[in-house]
Write a protein that holds these residues in place. Structure first.
Motif, PDB file in Angstrom:
ATOM      1  N   UNK A 367       0.070   3.873 -15.374  1.00  7.13           N
ATOM      2  CA  UNK A 367      -0.312   3.373 -14.057  1.00  7.13           C
ATOM      3  C   UNK A 367      -1.052   4.488 -13.310  1.00  7.13           C
ATOM      4  N   UNK A 368      -2.135   4.131 -12.651  1.00  3.99           N
ATOM      5  CA  UNK A 368      -2.842   5.068 -11.774  1.00  3.99           C
ATOM      6  C   UNK A 368      -2.739   4.541 -10.349  1.00  3.99           C
ATOM      7  N   UNK A 369      -2.076   5.308  -9.484  1.00  2.00           N
ATOM      8  CA  UNK A 369      -1.921   4.950  -8.072  1.00  2.00           C
ATOM      9  C   UNK A 369      -2.771   5.940  -7.277  1.00  2.00           C
ATOM     10  N   UNK A 370      -3.873   5.461  -6.726  1.00  2.00           N
ATOM     11  CA  UNK A 370      -4.883   6.349  -6.178  1.00  2.00           C
ATOM     12  C   UNK A 370      -5.176   6.045  -4.713  1.00  2.00           C
ATOM     13  N   UNK A 395      -7.711   4.591 -20.015  1.00  2.00           N
ATOM     14  CA  UNK A 395      -6.642   3.744 -20.539  1.00  2.00           C
ATOM     15  C   UNK A 395      -5.560   3.389 -19.550  1.00  2.00           C
ATOM     16  N   UNK A 396      -5.846   3.496 -18.253  1.00  2.00           N
ATOM     17  CA  UNK A 396      -4.843   3.077 -17.267  1.00  2.00           C
ATOM     18  C   UNK A 396      -4.646   1.569 -17.380  1.00  2.00           C
ATOM     19  N   UNK A 397      -3.410   1.157 -17.604  1.00  4.28           N
ATOM     20  CA  UNK A 397      -3.129  -0.270 -17.751  1.00  4.28           C
ATOM     21  C   UNK A 397      -3.167  -0.986 -16.403  1.00  4.28           C
ATOM     22  N   UNK A 398      -2.738  -0.297 -15.348  1.00  5.68           N
ATOM     23  CA  UNK A 398      -2.769  -0.844 -13.994  1.00  5.68           C
ATOM     24  C   UNK A 398      -3.316   0.220 -13.054  1.00  5.68           C
ATOM     25  N   UNK A 399      -4.207  -0.182 -12.170  1.00  4.46           N
ATOM     26  CA  UNK A 399      -4.781   0.740 -11.189  1.00  4.46           C
ATOM     27  C   UNK A 399      -4.514   0.170  -9.805  1.00  4.46           C
ATOM     28  N   UNK A 400      -3.642   0.832  -9.066  1.00  5.76           N
ATOM     29  CA  UNK A 400      -3.307   0.405  -7.712  1.00  5.76           C
ATOM     30  C   UNK A 400      -3.931   1.403  -6.738  1.00  5.76           C
ATOM     31  N   UNK A 401      -4.678   0.908  -5.767  1.00  7.30           N
ATOM     32  CA  UNK A 401      -5.394   1.819  -4.879  1.00  7.30           C
ATOM     33  C   UNK A 401      -5.118   1.490  -3.424  1.00  7.30           C
ATOM     34  N   UNK A 419      -8.291  -4.788 -13.929  1.00  7.25           N
ATOM     35  CA  UNK A 419      -6.894  -4.369 -13.708  1.00  7.25           C
ATOM     36  C   UNK A 419      -6.727  -3.474 -12.496  1.00  7.25           C
ATOM     37  N   UNK A 420      -7.669  -3.537 -11.539  1.00  8.03           N
ATOM     38  CA  UNK A 420      -7.562  -2.746 -10.325  1.00  8.03           C
ATOM     39  C   UNK A 420      -7.172  -3.659  -9.163  1.00  8.03           C
ATOM     40  N   UNK A 421      -6.296  -3.154  -8.305  1.00  2.00           N
ATOM     41  CA  UNK A 421      -5.847  -3.937  -7.160  1.00  2.00           C
ATOM     42  C   UNK A 421      -5.733  -3.027  -5.939  1.00  2.00           C
ATOM     43  N   UNK A 422      -6.317  -3.481  -4.821  1.00  2.90           N
ATOM     44  CA  UNK A 422      -6.267  -2.726  -3.576  1.00  2.90           C
ATOM     45  C   UNK A 422      -5.110  -3.204  -2.713  1.00  2.90           C
ATOM     46  N   UNK A 423      -4.424  -2.262  -2.092  1.00  2.00           N
ATOM     47  CA  UNK A 423      -3.299  -2.578  -1.218  1.00  2.00           C
ATOM     48  C   UNK A 423      -3.607  -2.061   0.192  1.00  2.00           C
TER      49      UNK A 423
END
Length: 470
Positions: A367-370, A395-401, A419-423
């Motif tokens: 997971x990449x939390x950026x 290879x990040x399976x989930x990218x939360x930004x 697979x990127x999602x903005x919060x």
């Protein structure tokens, strides 16, 4: 902490302050125990400098400093003209500028302790490299260093004023986000040696582009050009150019490229995500994770060699991890491995962290939390989009930004990266991680200091604790 072995009258004379002392003349003969700008932490016998910052004005806490038995306070002249009746009988030093007075006192004290000063700056790795250098040098010398990242126009003076004999070498970190700041810090600290870790796209909102960054960092080499030692990272073309443009006389080059005076060879990443290399037949296994920390470690090796530290002792010192918060710190929570690299971020450090995530051996998902990278100016949208593309390619399976700049980047790349999602807030990121991650997963958390991305980790941990309690 021991005193400064400096009487108040000596301090005032040595600093050549354009200031007026008002109070008990007997206080001038007393030893200054230390210097502080924080009335909450000032100790008896210390001098309090009332510094006006962005959020607080030290003048509002002068009374608190006296209540804690400050030897004297340094205040601004216009403030004193308005408030002098409130402080009759106390020891007050009245100056045109309390900040400039602090800086002058720091320079005078640096001259008094007469130690060598190694200054270091750079876009990335300043604090980690400082810690590595100090650890290597401590094998043979009396070394003191910048506490934390007190590396600006206030922090550098405080760093110098906190040093006490015996002292062979002071390792002083210098940061800047505007031109002439490094030059100003050099005029205060008067370094005898300097090192630029690397030069990348940091603070380009103020420096405009990489050429501006190089110009700003070059100020350290320019100060040392005629009468100092410059440690030059030849793996970084911009550092090499900075050294050439500064026309330095004495240099020690280091790097993994051919031609370096201090050269690392056989660089590789081990199963723990830590760099290994060989320097002059001595093997180094770096305890601090990340391939990019090989360069930081080699800088410490180069400094150590110059000052006579045996390679075997340097290798032993660098085998222990640097545990400075928010810098590639591994934290295991409920079986998940968090990589807390949330202290700060710019395009180069973001790349290093994401490549580390991609190379790290993991049994679960990545997971990449950026969070946003701040102060990038016109390069911001492109740099954030590149970070998302890199996260996907690593290879990040989930990218939360999180953050407005990441939001703009997501709008640019969302068709290509699914697979990127903005919060909008950090709390939902912690909730999503708690729901979707499992034991064995690796979670990188990174962003600029202003984004405070470490809150994602703390909130995740709170959810784990709450779940365990039922």
């Amino acid at each position: 902490m021991s005193g400064m072995e400096w009487r108040l009258e000596e301090m005032l004379a040595a600093a050549h302050l354009d200031a007026e002392f008002i109070g008990d003349q007997r206080a001038l003969a007393q030893e200054v125990r230390g210097v502080s700008i924080d009335s909450r932490r000032i100790a008896p016998g210390e001098v309090f400098f009332a510094i006006k910052g962005e959020r607080f004005d030290g003048h509002d806490f002068v009374n608190a400093a006296f209540e804690r038995r400050a030897l004297a306070v340094v205040v601004r002249r216009d403030w004193w003209q308005e408030h002098h009746r409130e402080f009759t009988g106390w020891n007050v030093i009245v100056a045109d500028s309390t900040l400039r007075s602090l800086q002058k006192v720091a320079r005078a004290y640096r001259r008094r302790i007469a130690a060598e000063v190694l200054a270091l700056t750079g876009t990335n790795g300043k604090t980690t490299t400082k810690e590595m250098i100090a650890r290597v040098m401590a094998a043979e010398l009396a070394v003191q260093k910048t506490a934390g990242n007190l590396n600006n126009h206030i922090g550098v003076p405080l760093t110098l004023l906190a040093m006490r004999p015996p002292l062979d070498l002071a390792v002083v970190e210098m940061g800047a986000n505007h031109f002439n700041e490094i030059a100003t810090l050099c005029a205060i600290a008067e370094p005898t040696a300097g090192l630029i870790t690397n030069i990348g796209r940091g603070h380009t909102e103020f420096f405009h582009n990489i050429l501006g960054v190089r110009k700003a960092k070059r100020e350290l080499f320019e100060y040392l050009a005629s009468n100092g030692i410059c440690f030059v990272n030849i793996d970084d073309e911009n550092v090499v150019r900075a050294a050439e443009d500064a026309e330095i006389n004495q240099q020690v080059t280091y790097g993994f490229r051919q031609g370096a005076q201090i050269r690392g060879r056989n660089l590789q990443l081990n199963a723990d995500g830590c760099a290994e290399f060989v320097c002059d037949s001595q093997k180094f296994v770096i305890g601090t994770p990340g391939l990019h920390n090989a360069g930081n470690a080699l800088a410490a090796v180069a400094v150590g060699i110059h000052y006579g530290i045996p390679l075997s002792q340097a290798a032993e010192a660098l085998a222990e991890p640097i545990t400075t918060g928010g810098r590639m710190r591994k934290v295991e929570i409920a079986g998940r491995v968090f990589i807390d690299d949330a202290y700060n971020a710019n395009p180069e450090s973001m790349r290093a962290a994401l490549e580390f995530l991609g190379n790290l051996s993991a049994t679960g998902r990545r997971f990449a939390v950026l969070g946003d990278m701040l102060e990038l100016g016109r390069e911001s949208v492109t740099a954030h989009a590149e970070a998302l593309q890199l996260a996907a390619s690593q290879g990040a399976d989930k990218i939360y930004v999180y953050g407005p700049e990441m939001h703009r980047a997501v709008e640019r790349v969302q068709k290509a990266i699914q697979n990127v999602e903005w919060f909008q807030k950090k709390e939902p990121i912690a909730e999503r991680l708690h729901a979707e991650s499992v034991s064995g997963d690796v979670i990188l958390v990174k962003g600029s200091r202003g984004m405070q991305m470490e809150e994602v980790i703390s909130r995740f941990e709170q959810k784990v604790v709450a779940e365990a309690r039922g």
